[in-house]
Design a protein around this motif. Structure first.
Motif, short mmCIF file in Angstrom:
data_model
loop_
_atom_site.label_atom_id
_atom_site.label_comp_id
_atom_site.label_asym_id
_atom_site.label_seq_id
_atom_site.Cartn_x
_atom_site.Cartn_y
_atom_site.Cartn_z
N THR A 589 18.49 66.74 35.70
CA THR A 589 17.97 66.95 37.05
C THR A 589 16.55 67.49 37.04
O THR A 589 15.72 67.06 37.84
CB THR A 589 18.87 67.94 37.83
OG1 THR A 589 20.21 67.45 37.78
CG2 THR A 589 18.42 68.09 39.27
N TYR A 590 16.26 68.43 36.16
CA TYR A 590 14.96 69.09 36.23
C TYR A 590 13.94 68.55 35.23
O TYR A 590 12.85 68.15 35.63
CB TYR A 590 15.14 70.61 36.10
CG TYR A 590 15.91 71.13 37.29
CD1 TYR A 590 15.29 71.29 38.53
CD2 TYR A 590 17.27 71.39 37.20
CE1 TYR A 590 15.99 71.71 39.64
CE2 TYR A 590 17.99 71.83 38.32
CZ TYR A 590 17.35 71.98 39.54
OH TYR A 590 18.05 72.39 40.64
N ILE A 591 14.29 68.51 33.94
CA ILE A 591 13.30 68.00 32.98
C ILE A 591 12.99 66.53 33.27
O ILE A 591 11.84 66.16 33.55
CB ILE A 591 13.80 68.15 31.52
CG1 ILE A 591 14.12 69.62 31.20
CG2 ILE A 591 12.76 67.57 30.55
CD1 ILE A 591 12.94 70.53 31.08
N GLY A 636 16.54 77.70 32.26
CA GLY A 636 16.08 77.27 33.58
C GLY A 636 14.76 77.93 33.94
O GLY A 636 13.83 77.27 34.42
N ARG A 637 14.69 79.24 33.70
CA ARG A 637 13.45 79.97 33.99
C ARG A 637 12.29 79.39 33.18
O ARG A 637 11.18 79.32 33.65
CB ARG A 637 13.62 81.46 33.66
CG ARG A 637 14.41 82.24 34.70
CD ARG A 637 14.26 83.73 34.51
NE ARG A 637 14.84 84.20 33.26
CZ ARG A 637 16.13 84.50 33.10
NH1 ARG A 637 16.97 84.38 34.11
NH2 ARG A 637 16.58 84.95 31.95
N LYS A 638 12.60 78.97 31.95
CA LYS A 638 11.54 78.48 31.06
C LYS A 638 10.91 77.18 31.57
O LYS A 638 9.81 76.82 31.14
CB LYS A 638 12.08 78.30 29.64
CG LYS A 638 12.15 79.61 28.88
CD LYS A 638 12.09 79.37 27.38
CE LYS A 638 11.87 80.68 26.65
NZ LYS A 638 10.59 80.77 26.00
N ILE A 639 11.60 76.46 32.46
CA ILE A 639 11.01 75.24 33.02
C ILE A 639 9.69 75.59 33.70
O ILE A 639 8.74 74.79 33.72
CB ILE A 639 12.00 74.57 34.01
CG1 ILE A 639 13.16 73.95 33.21
CG2 ILE A 639 11.31 73.49 34.85
CD1 ILE A 639 14.28 73.42 34.05
N ARG A 640 9.60 76.82 34.22
CA ARG A 640 8.36 77.24 34.88
C ARG A 640 7.19 77.36 33.91
O ARG A 640 6.04 77.45 34.33
CB ARG A 640 8.59 78.57 35.61
CG ARG A 640 9.60 78.45 36.76
CD ARG A 640 9.74 79.73 37.51
NE ARG A 640 10.58 79.55 38.70
CZ ARG A 640 10.65 80.41 39.71
NH1 ARG A 640 9.93 81.53 39.66
NH2 ARG A 640 11.42 80.18 40.75
N GLU A 641 7.49 77.37 32.61
CA GLU A 641 6.40 77.39 31.61
C GLU A 641 5.54 76.14 31.70
O GLU A 641 4.38 76.13 31.30
CB GLU A 641 6.98 77.45 30.19
CG GLU A 641 7.32 78.84 29.72
CD GLU A 641 7.75 78.84 28.25
OE1 GLU A 641 7.80 77.75 27.63
OE2 GLU A 641 8.04 79.93 27.73
N ALA A 642 6.14 75.05 32.20
CA ALA A 642 5.41 73.78 32.26
C ALA A 642 4.44 73.73 33.44
O ALA A 642 3.60 72.84 33.51
CB ALA A 642 6.40 72.62 32.35
N TRP A 875 3.41 79.62 35.37
CA TRP A 875 4.26 80.20 36.43
C TRP A 875 5.33 81.10 35.80
O TRP A 875 5.68 82.14 36.33
CB TRP A 875 4.90 79.05 37.21
CG TRP A 875 5.69 79.45 38.42
CD1 TRP A 875 5.82 80.69 38.98
CD2 TRP A 875 6.47 78.59 39.27
NE1 TRP A 875 6.62 80.67 40.10
CE2 TRP A 875 7.03 79.39 40.30
CE3 TRP A 875 6.75 77.22 39.25
CZ2 TRP A 875 7.86 78.86 41.29
CZ3 TRP A 875 7.56 76.69 40.24
CH2 TRP A 875 8.11 77.51 41.25
N TYR A 876 5.82 80.73 34.61
CA TYR A 876 6.83 81.52 33.92
C TYR A 876 6.25 82.90 33.55
O TYR A 876 6.93 83.92 33.67
CB TYR A 876 7.28 80.79 32.66
CG TYR A 876 8.25 81.59 31.80
CD1 TYR A 876 9.60 81.63 32.12
CD2 TYR A 876 7.81 82.29 30.68
CE1 TYR A 876 10.50 82.35 31.33
CE2 TYR A 876 8.69 83.01 29.89
CZ TYR A 876 10.03 83.04 30.22
OH TYR A 876 10.92 83.76 29.45
#
Length: 879
Positions: A589-591, A636-642, A875-876
């Motif tokens: 769903t997210y990546i 999930g939180r780490k997705i904000r690293e992108a 953002w992360y």
């Protein structure tokens, strides 16, 4: 062809659906889990049964003719959770959309309605299928009547025929009532004969056939105690038989002739599905989703011109303009043309002529030239994409309509016009078609439709503005929503930069983790299998590993997330399976989902903020939804690293309001204890725990604080004892006690909750701090369920809506402040109570000063607003 009659026990199936599914609610805060489960079953019935006649029967109320026989009938039942009660009116709306008759009869139960109609169907030699979760209805089983009973959930059903009943329960249909007479029924508070259970009752009926025959041969009963029980409770047994007997001659005002089912109109059902948020069910509707649009009467004469060039003298300085785009995602959709209307003429301008015209660009970018548009945000983005920075937008038809009618789902130009009694324009579907049939008409037809819509904006602007003024909402429109629309348009156009390589690395890492977990699961299971196949997983868990079976379906064992969560402590394989699913969803769903929407030319994502959607005024985000990136799991939180700043040496800066809704509650309710806690900067959850549990601060346990936090936030959303019991894993009784103690502590909150409901009853609506209205037509309804939902909405809308108003105001003030300071920093996203900005690293000190000052000073409450901030490369990091 034999007629087939389907009779559904509405209350029973709704109850089953409610307790089988987790609490779900749509974007308006309406609970929908019972309706969703019911709808799933309904679609399956329509698909497999192909009924010619249908009825859904409901209980009419708590009191029935049976209460005259036994006052305690159904006594001791827990009160229906309000989260379920509120869904019954919508359930009836759903049935109306499907054109399925429904009926209730005062003093009678749904069982009696079903029994009466089943008997009528049987007499006519129809095929009858009764669908319920209530075993009482098994007494109706016959060669013509099948009773389909749901088991634990809704998908697992047993179809009872006379032979299946005999095999399953060892009794015949006419013995069901006598069996109930002997064993009683605790769920209906039918006493029966104390000490006799189903096993003994069946044994006696096998021997004596009927209750009458049993009592005629009482002397033959072996076993002194059993004989005494039967003797001493003969009256109870016969009273229980009377209570358990379904009335098959109820005085119904309907008959079989009122129950034909000839199918449903797909567009009616799809409209309701969209309103309820049932996107996943839309594909299951048969036929053209758009339906057949009603043909309008002949449209009045209308003069318009298609321009081949634009001259400077075209514009008067007061124009309505429509930028016509057929697709929702206007970041990528082409512009099909422009409508421009003023006091002199109605013009259609083809896209290429407009965007390549210096006269058009000069007019669009001149702030002195007033423009009245539909959807200022979309207009801003569409023109920025063409290199035109539109200025001078004075009026937005969409936002005005939304503020006046926030409960309406359709705010396109024709729908607004038709609500205002103006019929001089066709609906878009009538001109363009819908879904797979969507296409552009000939240019003349396109031009006429677009200019007719534009002319409506020009003509109706003054009357809509007058309505806003009468509602005391003109300031909200002019000072808040209109400037915000332009800001949001600029934010959307700017977009957020995404590090595609980092996202791809995360995807690869997640794949590695998934493979690793898969191997660990195989080791624990002792064999390899498909983790995503319930058919393969079920036997591993419940046969090989011997875990307790909680629920079975037609295809095998249920391995849904809620089932696995109940088994977490039973075996170490379960937490690994749950993690596997969570990580799998992150991956797909997210990546993968985010990678699909990254613009290849600038590596940015351009989400769309919905400004005219929610009834509370909160913004939502779509294509993609960046407000909903999961943060429970570290992965999930780490997705904000992108999500990174768009330039080298720039930073991401995030600032969010701390407990804004509770602070708004303290202000609106003027609650002394809440105000004192916030003014003294106390931890509000610890403070609530101290007050409610009557203990000192050093005696507060983490669990006490967690419970206090759940009530603090639950009160804002009008939580019930049932809702709180579910979130905390406690009994409803404990939850009710907790809520009562909370309201005894915070007397201002209790008074507010009572007073706001009374105010809503008098005015018909509630308002936020900035006069945003939410109309509550059901607040005085005689229907308890509709009224309860309206009361809950009356309590929480001023709080949620005021919090939404405050952050919108902060966004406008911050936008102006950044311009005034002449910095490069700019806003990128709004995520509920949080604002995300990007800026050169050299501006960090200024942001640390400006952002909290502006956000905390957005409005003056009788408690301070508090803002926390963080920053970093991504953002992360800004957490």
């Amino acid at each position: 062809m034999t007629n087939k009659l389907i009779l559904i026990d509405g209350n029973s199936i709704a109850y089953r659906a409610f307790f089988a599914l987790p609490l779900l609610n749509n974007d308006k805060g309406v609970y929908t889990n019972a309706i969703y489960g019911f709808t799933n079953m309904l679609l399956k019935i329509l698909d497999t049964e192909k009924p010619t006649h249908m009825l859904v029967a409901f209980d009419a109320g708590k009191t029935t003719f049976r209460h005259k026989t036994y006052q305690e009938y159904k006594g001791g039942r827990q009160k229906t959770p309000p989260e379920l009660s509120e869904q019954f009116p919508l359930l009836r709306e759903l049935l109306d959309a499907f054109s399925i008759p429904h009926y209730e009869l005062n003093q009678y139960e749904a069982d009696d309605i079903i029994g009466t109609l089943a008997k009528q169907g049987e007499e006519k030699e129809w095929e009858v299928n009764v669908i319920s979760g209530d075993k009482d209805l098994l007494q109706l089983v016959s060669e013509r009547v099948t009773v389909s009973l749901t088991k634990k959930g809704l998908s697992d059903i047993d179809a009872y025929t006379p032979s299946f009943l005999l095999e399953k329960m060892e009794v015949k249909p006419d013995q069901i009532i006598d069996m109930k007479a002997l064993m009683g029924d605790s769920s209906d508070n039918i006493p029966g004969v104390p000490g006799i259970g189903q096993k003994t009752a069946v044994k006696l009926l096998k021997q004596y056939e009927t209750l009458d025959n049993l009592y005629d041969h009482l002397d033959e009963i072996s076993g002194k105690k059993l004989k005494e029980k039967l003797e001493n409770h003969k009256q109870d047994a016969y009273m229980s038989k009377e209570l358990a007997t379904i009335s098959c001659n109820s005085p119904l005002e309907i008959g079989l002739e009122n129950l034909p089912f000839q199918g449903y109109e797909a567009h009616k059902v799809s409209a309701l599905f969209k309103e309820l948020g049932f996107q996943s069910l839309l594909s299951r509707i048969e036929g053209d989703e758009a339906g057949e649009a009603e043909t309008n009467e002949a449209l009045p004469e209308f003069d318009f011109s298609i321009l081949e060039e634009i001259s400077d003298d075209l514009f008067t300085g007061e124009e309505a303009m429509v930028v016509e785009m057929l697709q929702d995602n206007y970041h990528t959709a082409p512009i099909e043309g422009f409508g421009i209307v003023n006091s002199g003429q109605n013009y259609f301008v083809p896209t290429e002529i407009a965007v390549n015209s210096s006269a058009f660009k000069q007019w669009a970018e001149d702030p002195a030239m007033k423009k009245y548009v539909f959807d200022a945000k979309k207009t801003t983005v569409a023109l920025l994409n063409k290199g035109i920075d539109v200025k001078g937008i004075e009026f937005d038809f969409l936002l005005a309509s939304y503020l006046i009618n926030p409960s309406e789902n359709h705010h396109d130009i024709p729908a607004i016009c038709h609500r205002m009694g103006e019929k001089g324009v066709l609906y878009d579907e009538e001109v363009y078609g819908k879904g797979a049939k969507l296409k552009l008409p000939e240019q003349d037809q396109l031009a006429e439709h677009v200019t007719r819509k534009t002319a409506m904006i020009y003509r109706l602007k003054d009357s809509i503005e007058q309505q806003l003024k009468e509602n005391q909402q003109y300031e909200l429109f002019r000072e808040l929503e209109m400037p915000l629309a332009i800001i949001l348009g600029e934010m959307e156009h700017t977009g957020v930069r995404v590090d595609v390589k980092r996202l791809e690395e995360m995807g690869a890492e997640l794949q590695r983790r998934l493979k690793e977990i898969e191997e660990q699961v195989f080791e624990l299971a002792g064999e390899e299998f498909n983790l995503n196949s319930p058919k393969q997983l079920g036997p591993i868990l419940f046969e090989k590993l011997g875990l307790p079976v909680i629920k079975k379906t037609k295809t095998g064992y249920s391995t849904s997330a809620d089932i696995l969560e109940q088994l977490q402590d039973q075996h170490e394989i379960i937490p690994k399976l749950l993690l596997y699913r969570q990580l799998g969803k992150l991956q797909s769903t997210y990546i993968e989902g985010l990678l699909k929407v990254v613009h290849q030319d600038n590596h940015k994502i351009h989400t769309r903020f919905n400004q005219a959607l929610t009834q509370t005024g909160r913004l939502s985000s779509t294509d993609p939804n960046l407000q909903n990136i999961p943060i429970r799991l570290e992965e999930g939180r780490k997705i904000r690293e992108a999500f990174t700043a768009s330039k080298e040496d720039w930073i991401v800066f995030a600032a969010d309001y701390s407990q804004i809704e509770l602070r708004v509650l303290a202000h609106i309710a003027n609650d002394e204890k809440l105000i004192e806690a916030f003014n003294e900067n106390k931890d509000i959850h610890t403070q609530t725990a101290m007050e409610v549990f009557h203990v000192a601060e050093d005696e507060i346990t983490p669990n006490m604080r967690r419970q206090a936090k759940a009530v603090n936030f639950g009160i804002v959303y009008g939580i019930s004892d049932y809702g709180l019991s579910q979130s905390l894993g406690i009994t409803r009784k404990e939850a009710k006690k907790f809520i009562d103690r909370y309201l005894d502590t915070y007397l201002g909150v209790r008074d507010y909750m009572e007073e706001i409901v009374q105010e809503a009853k008098q005015a018909g609506y509630v308002s936020t701090i900035m006069n945003r209205r939410r109309y509550l037509p059901d607040i005085t309804s005689r229907n308890f369920n509709k009224r309860s939902f309206a009361e809950r909405t009356a309590m929480n809308t001023p709080i949620q809506g005021s919090a939404a108003d405050i952050i919108k105001l902060a966004m406008i003030n911050l936008h102006h402040k950044l311009k005034e300071e002449q910095v490069e920093a700019r806003m990128l996203l709004q995520v509920h109570d949080e604002l995300i900005l990007e800026a050169p690293g050299t501006e960090l000190d200024k942001l640390k000063s400006i952002v909290p000052m502006v956000m905390e000073g957005a409005i003056e409450l009788n408690v301070p607003l508090k803002v926390d901030y963080a920053y970093g490369k991504t953002w992360y990091d800004a957490k």
